[in-house]
Design a protein around this motif. Structure first.
Motif, PDB file in Angstrom:
ATOM      1  N   SER A  92       0.861  -1.178   0.000  1.00  0.00           N
ATOM      2  CA  SER A  92       0.000   0.000   0.000  1.00  0.00           C
ATOM      3  C   SER A  92       0.898   1.229   0.000  1.00  0.00           C
ATOM      4  O   SER A  92       1.847   1.321   0.791  1.00  0.00           O
ATOM      5  CB  SER A  92      -0.886  -0.014   1.247  1.00  0.00           C
ATOM      6  N   LEU A  93       0.604   2.163  -0.890  1.00  0.00           N
ATOM      7  CA  LEU A  93       1.435   3.360  -1.052  1.00  0.00           C
ATOM      8  C   LEU A  93       0.565   4.610  -0.997  1.00  0.00           C
ATOM      9  O   LEU A  93      -0.596   4.588  -1.412  1.00  0.00           O
ATOM     10  CB  LEU A  93       2.152   3.318  -2.399  1.00  0.00           C
ATOM     11  N   GLU A  94       1.160   5.687  -0.557  1.00  0.00           N
ATOM     12  CA  GLU A  94       0.458   6.962  -0.618  1.00  0.00           C
ATOM     13  C   GLU A  94       0.394   7.427  -2.073  1.00  0.00           C
ATOM     14  O   GLU A  94       1.184   7.002  -2.902  1.00  0.00           O
ATOM     15  CB  GLU A  94       1.166   8.004   0.241  1.00  0.00           C
ATOM     16  N   VAL A  95      -0.547   8.280  -2.358  1.00  0.00           N
ATOM     17  CA  VAL A  95      -0.641   8.867  -3.691  1.00  0.00           C
ATOM     18  C   VAL A  95       0.336  10.034  -3.739  1.00  0.00           C
ATOM     19  O   VAL A  95       0.131  11.060  -3.092  1.00  0.00           O
ATOM     20  CB  VAL A  95      -2.079   9.323  -3.997  1.00  0.00           C
ATOM     21  N   ALA A  96       1.429   9.835  -4.455  1.00  0.00           N
ATOM     22  CA  ALA A  96       2.494  10.835  -4.531  1.00  0.00           C
ATOM     23  C   ALA A  96       3.263  10.630  -5.834  1.00  0.00           C
ATOM     24  O   ALA A  96       3.219   9.543  -6.417  1.00  0.00           O
ATOM     25  CB  ALA A  96       3.442  10.693  -3.336  1.00  0.00           C
ATOM     26  N   PRO A  97       3.973  11.664  -6.272  1.00  0.00           N
ATOM     27  CA  PRO A  97       4.733  11.548  -7.525  1.00  0.00           C
ATOM     28  C   PRO A  97       5.769  10.418  -7.514  1.00  0.00           C
ATOM     29  O   PRO A  97       6.098   9.873  -8.565  1.00  0.00           O
ATOM     30  CB  PRO A  97       5.423  12.913  -7.657  1.00  0.00           C
ATOM     31  N   TRP A  98       6.282  10.076  -6.359  1.00  0.00           N
ATOM     32  CA  TRP A  98       7.333   9.046  -6.275  1.00  0.00           C
ATOM     33  C   TRP A  98       6.773   7.635  -6.070  1.00  0.00           C
ATOM     34  O   TRP A  98       7.520   6.672  -6.055  1.00  0.00           O
ATOM     35  CB  TRP A  98       8.304   9.365  -5.130  1.00  0.00           C
ATOM     36  N   SER A  99       5.479   7.483  -5.949  1.00  0.00           N
ATOM     37  CA  SER A  99       4.893   6.166  -5.667  1.00  0.00           C
ATOM     38  C   SER A  99       5.164   5.149  -6.767  1.00  0.00           C
ATOM     39  O   SER A  99       5.380   3.978  -6.490  1.00  0.00           O
ATOM     40  CB  SER A  99       3.391   6.297  -5.431  1.00  0.00           C
ATOM     41  N   ALA A 100       5.162   5.581  -8.023  1.00  0.00           N
ATOM     42  CA  ALA A 100       5.401   4.652  -9.134  1.00  0.00           C
ATOM     43  C   ALA A 100       6.801   4.053  -9.064  1.00  0.00           C
ATOM     44  O   ALA A 100       6.983   2.845  -9.215  1.00  0.00           O
ATOM     45  CB  ALA A 100       5.180   5.357 -10.467  1.00  0.00           C
ATOM     46  N   ARG A 101       7.796   4.893  -8.808  1.00  0.00           N
ATOM     47  CA  ARG A 101       9.184   4.417  -8.718  1.00  0.00           C
ATOM     48  C   ARG A 101       9.358   3.488  -7.502  1.00  0.00           C
ATOM     49  O   ARG A 101      10.032   2.461  -7.578  1.00  0.00           O
ATOM     50  CB  ARG A 101      10.124   5.617  -8.622  1.00  0.00           C
ATOM     51  N   LYS A 102       8.737   3.869  -6.389  1.00  0.00           N
ATOM     52  CA  LYS A 102       8.826   3.060  -5.175  1.00  0.00           C
ATOM     53  C   LYS A 102       8.183   1.687  -5.400  1.00  0.00           C
ATOM     54  O   LYS A 102       8.742   0.660  -5.029  1.00  0.00           O
ATOM     55  CB  LYS A 102       8.142   3.798  -4.025  1.00  0.00           C
ATOM     56  N   ALA A 103       7.007   1.673  -6.032  1.00  0.00           N
ATOM     57  CA  ALA A 103       6.319   0.411  -6.320  1.00  0.00           C
ATOM     58  C   ALA A 103       7.167  -0.477  -7.227  1.00  0.00           C
ATOM     59  O   ALA A 103       7.248  -1.686  -7.026  1.00  0.00           O
ATOM     60  CB  ALA A 103       4.970   0.692  -6.970  1.00  0.00           C
ATOM     61  N   SER A 104       7.796   0.128  -8.208  1.00  0.00           N
ATOM     62  CA  SER A 104       8.659  -0.616  -9.118  1.00  0.00           C
ATOM     63  C   SER A 104       9.784  -1.320  -8.358  1.00  0.00           C
ATOM     64  O   SER A 104      10.093  -2.485  -8.619  1.00  0.00           O
ATOM     65  CB  SER A 104       9.229   0.334 -10.172  1.00  0.00           C
ATOM     66  N   GLY A 105      10.376  -0.625  -7.406  1.00  0.00           N
ATOM     67  CA  GLY A 105      11.425  -1.233  -6.584  1.00  0.00           C
ATOM     68  C   GLY A 105      10.916  -2.411  -5.780  1.00  0.00           C
ATOM     69  O   GLY A 105      11.595  -3.446  -5.667  1.00  0.00           O
ATOM     70  N   PHE A 106       9.721  -2.272  -5.216  1.00  0.00           N
ATOM     71  CA  PHE A 106       9.126  -3.376  -4.447  1.00  0.00           C
ATOM     72  C   PHE A 106       8.878  -4.593  -5.340  1.00  0.00           C
ATOM     73  O   PHE A 106       9.200  -5.722  -4.967  1.00  0.00           O
ATOM     74  CB  PHE A 106       7.801  -2.955  -3.819  1.00  0.00           C
ATOM     75  N   VAL A 107       8.293  -4.356  -6.505  1.00  0.00           N
ATOM     76  CA  VAL A 107       7.969  -5.456  -7.422  1.00  0.00           C
ATOM     77  C   VAL A 107       9.244  -6.151  -7.897  1.00  0.00           C
ATOM     78  O   VAL A 107       9.344  -7.384  -7.869  1.00  0.00           O
ATOM     79  CB  VAL A 107       7.115  -4.948  -8.606  1.00  0.00           C
ATOM     80  N   LEU A 108      10.238  -5.380  -8.327  1.00  0.00           N
ATOM     81  CA  LEU A 108      11.494  -5.997  -8.780  1.00  0.00           C
ATOM     82  C   LEU A 108      12.168  -6.775  -7.658  1.00  0.00           C
ATOM     83  O   LEU A 108      12.692  -7.876  -7.885  1.00  0.00           O
ATOM     84  CB  LEU A 108      12.446  -4.935  -9.325  1.00  0.00           C
TER      85      LEU A 108
END
Length: 120
Positions: free
Chosen positions: A12-28
């Motif tokens: 679960s991530l906050e809605v923020a400009p950096w959320s996409a990059r952070k999610a990508s790191g988690f998935v990888l």
């Protein structure tokens, strides 16, 4: 959407400009734990686009869900913004261009989902 009988992870991530990059790191990171490293560029690109699409819905949070089965990964972003129409089909074309073998979008009581399946 129900995902059963396979490995899964969710964030679960906050809605923020950096959320996409952070999610990508988690998935990888999780894909690497599961032994997949061949599709890093595609997985990162798909995850970032999925999350950017969910963030654009304007909810307070976004959740990212990952599952694998038979050398494929399912990546889902949920906006948690109920009452929205199905997302513009343009995102589906972009997901396919990034390597999704299947993708889609739908809405439910808990918000809009955008998803992609990637061959690993």
């Amino acid at each position: 959407m129900q995902v059963r009988n396979r490995r899964t992870a969710a964030w679960s991530l906050e809605v923020a400009p950096w959320s996409a990059r952070k999610a990508s790191g988690f998935v990888l990171g999780r894909l690497h734990e599961w032994g997949y490293r061949e599709a890093d560029t595609a997985a990162a690109g798909l995850t970032e686009l999925l999350v950017r699409t969910a963030v654009a819905d304007g909810g307070r949070r976004v959740s990212v869900h990952l599952a694998d089965q038979k050398r494929q990964a399912l990546i889902v972003a949920l906006s948690h913004q109920p009452g929205l129409a199905v997302a513009d089909d343009a995102v589906l074309t972009e997901l396919a261009e990034l390597g999704a073998v299947s993708c889609g979008t739908d809405t439910a009581d808990d918000g809009r989902r955008v998803w992609a399946v990637l061959d690993l």
